[in-house]
Write an enzyme that holds these catalytic residues in place. Structure first.
Site, PDB file in Angstrom:
ATOM      1  N   CYS A 174       1.334  -2.831  10.269  1.00 42.24           N
ATOM      2  CA  CYS A 174       2.469  -3.718   9.998  1.00 42.24           C
ATOM      3  C   CYS A 174       2.182  -4.779   8.941  1.00 42.24           C
ATOM      4  O   CYS A 174       1.042  -5.175   8.716  1.00 42.24           O
ATOM      5  CB  CYS A 174       2.877  -4.468  11.266  1.00 42.24           C
ATOM      6  SG  CYS A 174       3.367  -3.398  12.597  1.00 42.24           S
ATOM      7  N   GLY A 191       2.992  -0.805   5.728  1.00 43.37           N
ATOM      8  CA  GLY A 191       3.862  -0.079   6.653  1.00 43.37           C
ATOM      9  C   GLY A 191       5.026   0.507   5.901  1.00 43.37           C
ATOM     10  O   GLY A 191       5.836  -0.226   5.351  1.00 43.37           O
ATOM     11  N   ASN A 241       2.138  -8.258  13.727  1.00 42.34           N
ATOM     12  CA  ASN A 241       1.214  -7.300  13.124  1.00 42.34           C
ATOM     13  C   ASN A 241      -0.025  -7.318  14.001  1.00 42.34           C
ATOM     14  O   ASN A 241      -0.602  -8.365  14.237  1.00 42.34           O
ATOM     15  CB  ASN A 241       0.872  -7.756  11.698  1.00 42.34           C
ATOM     16  CG  ASN A 241      -0.354  -7.065  11.118  1.00 42.34           C
ATOM     17  OD1 ASN A 241      -1.131  -7.689  10.418  1.00 42.34           O
ATOM     18  ND2 ASN A 241      -0.553  -5.800  11.414  1.00 42.34           N
ATOM     19  N   TYR A 253      -9.885  -1.788   2.643  1.00 42.18           N
ATOM     20  CA  TYR A 253      -8.784  -0.867   2.348  1.00 42.18           C
ATOM     21  C   TYR A 253      -7.385  -1.441   2.559  1.00 42.18           C
ATOM     22  O   TYR A 253      -6.500  -1.207   1.762  1.00 42.18           O
ATOM     23  CB  TYR A 253      -8.935   0.397   3.194  1.00 42.18           C
ATOM     24  CG  TYR A 253      -7.825   1.384   3.024  1.00 42.18           C
ATOM     25  CD1 TYR A 253      -7.736   2.167   1.861  1.00 42.18           C
ATOM     26  CD2 TYR A 253      -6.839   1.540   3.989  1.00 42.18           C
ATOM     27  CE1 TYR A 253      -6.717   3.082   1.698  1.00 42.18           C
ATOM     28  CE2 TYR A 253      -5.810   2.449   3.820  1.00 42.18           C
ATOM     29  CZ  TYR A 253      -5.750   3.215   2.677  1.00 42.18           C
ATOM     30  OH  TYR A 253      -4.739   4.110   2.516  1.00 42.18           O
TER      31      TYR A 253
END
Lengths: 484, 484, 484, 484
Positions: B16, B42, B120, B261
């Site tokens: 999220c 997301g 999130n 990442y």
């Protein structure tokens, strides 16, 4: 609805990509994949026509990306058969809201059977031809040049479709590649000067034609050769490739801008990697226009290979000073309080930590209107760049293209109205340098540069020397460069 | 329909991104832009809730990209007012086809007025809480953790919503950031360990909260500070930012994979550029795992900064050996004749001319299942690469994340079942090396590496050391790493 | 997607309705209303073309009901101007899935300006004309007969569009009404025999043309007169109605089935109320085919006026023994356990309490295949009807129509293969009687019945006497009735 | 988008239809058919919930007609299992744009499994209940009364769902029928007074519940009996129908307006055909309010049965003086020049030839605001009617309904503010007569008319005598009729 591109108006846009396959099961699926790989050549709309013995010709034309339509089972099942061609397109500059009937391939029924046709490029005498055909009783359905070819074919007295196409092609002038199909044949044509690209591939027992080699890769096809300038190939699954020469021979003039920007970097043109040519442009540029700086930074993604070359040649570190949003797209509603350069921010963001305090060599592929370049420079300065040195991987774009590329009117081209120094001031950068035309030719593999008496490429957008007379445009009032 | 990603199953996916604004005209437009900048966190769905005095709370939830929905005038006009929050999400691993009612923000009506909330991360005791609440008469509408917080708030005896939220938060465990809103207040919360990110920005006279700083840039907001681990901020246009501490203090453990990442390279985390950390990982990797080679080539785009660092440190030239299709997307119908590695080809193509005959250092951010890595290696060898040396910018991913990241079950993680050497054989590369955990910590700015007795980050996916007990998962049968 | 009609295959279907207006503000809005009133003549698709000085010709073609598309402000605003024509259609019998390009009006560009055309009916030599035109170089875009007229016009040597249309009309044979438009003129044409209807109305300062008078009522237009058989009218706002006679004079043969079924009961044809003719058919039927019974019950809605007439003449009470579902529509998924006659039940239900124990006179307008009639009879018997006496308000339909009506092939027509007594047995009713052809003519106002040597109407579907030779069909193998 | 009805504001609207099935294969297909047959009870939206052992509960809610959504294979396959319930609805009077989350059935998860519920009617203390529940920590998701029942059930201490429902029902007041389902049970409830209808049917080995018997016919189910006022039935495929009595016994007061207008004429209520009752109303009306005239003409379709009765009793011929457009629907854009009574013309047209010069008895079911009645009268006079005598098949509608029917506020009801004579003048007709309340009761089978001390029906809309106190409305300020 086609996606709006926040700053397309600052890039030239190739108008089309074409792809065709014969001799495979479910040819349309291959065409869909090929068009997906050619999507960078046209994002507004796409179409596929296929033919099967059982259902005859079938077609589908859609606005939007290939991936959004030609991935659906129900649609693809409506396009059966071993033979198919397809097309992706941009809208042409002047057009009003495009109609779906303008999306190629275009189809026509003849007494000896139907044919579908799609092209990339432009017929420079299309307006005159259209006028003549209407006077003789043709009813036009679209504003597409391809329809001119179909109507010329309809009036040919030849008994088979390829011969009718030869007849038709002898009436048209311009720069174009064509893929076409009858019930059994895949046909490819490249204009006499070979301005626009077209390559031949082998896939399983079948054959394919594509604007670029990158679309051969996606379907696992082997690259066979380029279709030659002025060549027409007629391909069947059984008899393979037959070659015809409808046009008078001429010296080739391939579009050099395909190397600079249009083609994908992983495509091979004239035996030469597009990526490598672009990287080499950066090398040439570093030699022609060196500068003391801390970081070489591309405008992603089109400036990246040249920036890598510049960094390598100059020894200045390479870095991603500008980050691209992968989900770029339509225009958002602007909040009431103005956001500076919002259009650019939707697509790009500055990597502040990397930029701050540094002297930046900013590398882009071209400057068209200059609107986006200014915004990027603003963003770099806002982020604290100490200096911005702008290096352009092509010569100044000073003339419109009439060969299938969407360019602004001449007076909108920054380089048509300003000197290099005026452009530097206008863009507000610390230095501005374009690669020379000779440097560009060297990077493209012409070791001794441009042969000015007989140029190896079409470089009209830089030089104003048009290898094919843009007859329709001259009729509309375009002023050619005065002979020197 | 959300787009399918050809090889998402070989990446971890952040679940999220969250964004909220107060004190601006048409706050929802800012939120739409912010969510667009957070779309990488997301891509399945997005939602926005706004409040205006005239119309009360309004909301819109849509499957698909932000740009495809929250750019339409009619939709945005239905979200008026100076206060709005929004959310973008992936579907969670185990979920069946997601329902639109699972798309956040989640809304609840209390006797003292409504509140909307989005988060999130993950509440690690959500299943137990949900069971308890249902037994006491709560009716759940969604499978979202946010709804747990709303129901806990509904049962609080506090008289105002922020206080009810404090009550609720004291019952939840896990790793999560929250944005919430009442009729007048924007609220932000970060979990006690600060595993998930949340930053505060200033935009005009108003304030905003965002998962990452890159979303501040897009709206021209100034970065103020990170919300601190365990902090709850209650913001109004009039009174500014009030800070509360609902949780017991704890030592921070920020998610190190955000550096590797998840976050965008142009975001700043903990005062440090994500791009710079990634580039530095490449530098560390070149020191830890050098190799003789001709070209350093990233798997685009996630491997690019580390590859730049590796090339710089090693002196091996950097090049774009793999080209990414910008129009990636849904799965195409596969033609009858099989195309090898079609899924990967939709997204990536090898730059054959550059690769052929070269020894390649291939740099990627991580290896999860290894499925895509094998296909990329195949494509490189098909294109004539002489050797492929695989360098990974993170340690082996051997443990699932339970803090809001979609990871496969442990047995699907390549590193959970194979040694590094077995992985090398499995992937079929000439050499394979991961950065060490210490090297990763150094790249992230911890000069002396990981403090094993008290690690500075959450690195559970690499180390198996979970800073928050995953209670629900243990109840479902997950086996923690045996204490050593 | 066009709606599927559960038992359309048991009714003849008019293929089209046409409407045009000139000399009013926003003519397209009038056309939309007119087409809505003519929706019963064609439910598959509709189209409108308008012309304004500012925007030229604009068009919209849509599958589905008029109300579902041509009520939207955005669409209607794209059709500005004081002149517009429109069309609603069924698909023709033999066609595959219809393409939107087959939806009329059809547009063509001539050297002296464009024209749009739409027709109701059929050109009986269209195949031959199309073949000839293709051989001479015309490219067809659709399977519509209207396109033949456009291509004939394109090849005319006349200097103005109405004259070109006259030229074109002299080449076509068949039964058709046409509305067409140039930039300034509204044109109407009726075939030489006047088989298909077309009426002229006055609306404010402007004029309109319509298939039926009911569409004049909806826009508040005054009925002026019928366009005469063989007449062509050219109408401008300034100069009013000019009348031309492109065809050789012939004795009129209006379609008698318009009275029986096609036209709306509130329309006026030949000075006669359609409702009154239908009621009178019931009266004639009661005289020709009396029966002892308890209730006269129509098959709604087409049998209702005749049932009212039958009840009035016979003295048997009239009642609604069958109730129609107003929300009929697409085909539902049939549950696993079979429901008897589900298709019919979606549209009709028996009023059990009224039917039980009674002797029923069931009145319908026609029997085509007989499939639905059997199902209705089954439902009546299931509901406890004591007897079912079937009375049909038209003679046996034994011949296909080739004049723009969608009829099954001859062998599918019940009356083509069975005697009246065989039909009674097949349908399983206690008695079956059709009105006589003479009775039908009397009801339609011909006091002395049918003039067999020179019939006043086209009644080919009953008599097999085709007033225009169906040339294309004969070429395809249709066997005309042997001369007696 | 729900269809707009041009003059709905002049009719009362039933708010809902409900249907449920258990013990059949693919129950949802039966429910779809049942809802299609009940579409006249609610055209705005529909929903279906099904349960299968393999997939648990599944649901779909859609705006628009049943036929437009619940006929699609893909949707119906997402609703598997032997047990399903469904709902069609109008929006309630006061609601803003309805949200899809307000479309029933409503679903709730309990600790002992889930339940879905849908109702027809109104809970008269819903506002008070909702307030109480929110104060105790319930989070409401919709504005539906059904959700009150779900929350009451969630807080019940009973151990099984039917018992929890009994608990919940004892807290609610009002007039409502309910269908509900657990994983294995189909549940039906009728309010203590039986104001709203609910019937039981047998279909194959299974059972069904429906608002009306017409929906049993469509699926070929046999009518078993009506659910009794105050009865709750719990049905399983294995054990059949179990009957419970959650409420205190009360004297039944069925809604008499179901006979007048709401129910379909082919339904059977209380052993009596709705069609027959309506026809009998016409007979009574002819006796109570005779007039010299030439034609009895219904306002289609709701006035048709009464007009047939009036014609039969009076001996005046019956005729279709007003023709209904079968394709009625959304509002068209009004052309610039005003069309008188355009809204009505979209749906109705006068059969001019029949009307001209005649004295008309115009029969309609009811007069609510009178707006449409005036327009119809205008159209008749425009068409040349000599006299218009208006006969209404119900008494003056002078009071709003609070039991699940959408009525205007009292001051908008014509009969609330005018005497019968004032109404006649207002409507501009030659005479106006309503049936008496006693006449209506006689037509409905009560030979001696209304028992004023203890009326057999709920007739609050005529009499102002509300059998259930409308508590929420009184709190909102509604003034009950003063006791006499």
């Amino acid at each position: 609805m086609p996606p709006a591109h926040p700053f397309d108006d600052d890039k030239l846009r190739e108008e089309c990509g074409i792809f065709g396959v014969v001799g495979v099961t479910d040819a349309a699926n291959f065409v869909a994949l090929g068009l997906h790989a050619l999507q960078h050549r046209g994002q507004e709309a796409g179409g596929i026509v296929s033919h099967s013995a059982a259902t005859g010709f079938n077609s589908a034309h859609r606005f939007g990306y290939v991936r959004d339509h030609f991935t659906k089972q129900s649609l693809m099942e409506s396009l059966p058969g071993p033979l198919a061609i397809g097309h992706v397109r941009y809208s042409t500059a002047g057009s009003k809201a495009a109609a779906i009937r303008d999306v190629q391939p275009f189809f026509g029924e003849f007494s000896m059977g139907g044919a579908a046709i799609a092209h990339n490029g432009n017929i420079t005498n299309a307006i005159a031809l259209r006028r003549e055909l209407i006077e003789r009783g043709s009813i036009f359905q679209s504003s597409s040049d391809s329809e001119c070819i179909i109507h010329l074919m309809a009036r040919s007295l030849q008994r088979d479709i390829p011969s009718r196409m030869e007849d038709a092609l002898r009436r048209v002038e311009g720069a174009f590649s064509v893929v076409a199909m009858t019930r059994t044949k895949l046909i490819g044509v490249r204009d006499p000067l070979g301005v626009r690209p077209l390559v031949l591939g082998k896939v399983g027992d079948g054959w394919c034609l594509s604007s670029e080699t990158c679309a051969l890769d996606i379907i696992g096809a082997d690259f066979v050769r380029e279709i030659e300038p002025g060549e027409m190939v007629v391909i069947t699954a059984e008899d393979g490739v037959e070659s015809v020469r409808p046009f008078r021979p001429a010296k080739p003039r391939f579009c050099i801008f395909e190397h600079v920007y249009f083609s994908r970097p992983d495509s091979i043109i004239g035996g030469r990697s597009v990526y490598e040519t672009r990287r080499q442009i950066g090398v040439e540029l570093a030699r022609e226009a060196p500068v003391e700086a801390d970081l070489v930074c591309p405008v992603p993604d089109s400036g990246t290979p040249a920036a890598i070359g510049y960094a390598h040649e100059s020894g200045i570190p390479y870095g991603m000073g500008i980050i691209r949003n992968q989900y770029m797209g339509r225009t958002f509603i602007e909040p009431t309080e103005q956001i500076r350069n919002m259009g650019v921010r939707l697509k790009l963001n500055v990597n502040r930590a990397l930029i701050a305090g540094k002297r930046i060599v900013l590398v882009d592929d071209s400057v068209v209107r200059g609107t986006t370049s200014r915004k990027i420079k603003d963003m770099l300065l806002d982020a604290g760049a100490a200096e911005v040195h702008f290096r352009i991987a092509s010569p100044p774009t000073a003339w419109p293209c009439f060969y299938g590329v969407d360019t602004p009117q001449r007076e909108k081209l920054l380089a048509a109205t300003m000197t290099e120094d005026e452009m530097r001031t206008h863009l507000g950068v610390d230095s501005l340098r374009f690669i020379s035309l000779d440097g560009l030719y060297r990077a493209a593999g012409e070791a001794s540069g441009r042969n000015d008496s007989c140029p190896q490429y079409c470089d009209a957008c830089f030089s104003g020397e048009y290898p094919v007379e843009p007859a329709d445009m001259i009729e509309k009032g375009f002023q050619m460069k005065a002979a020197e």
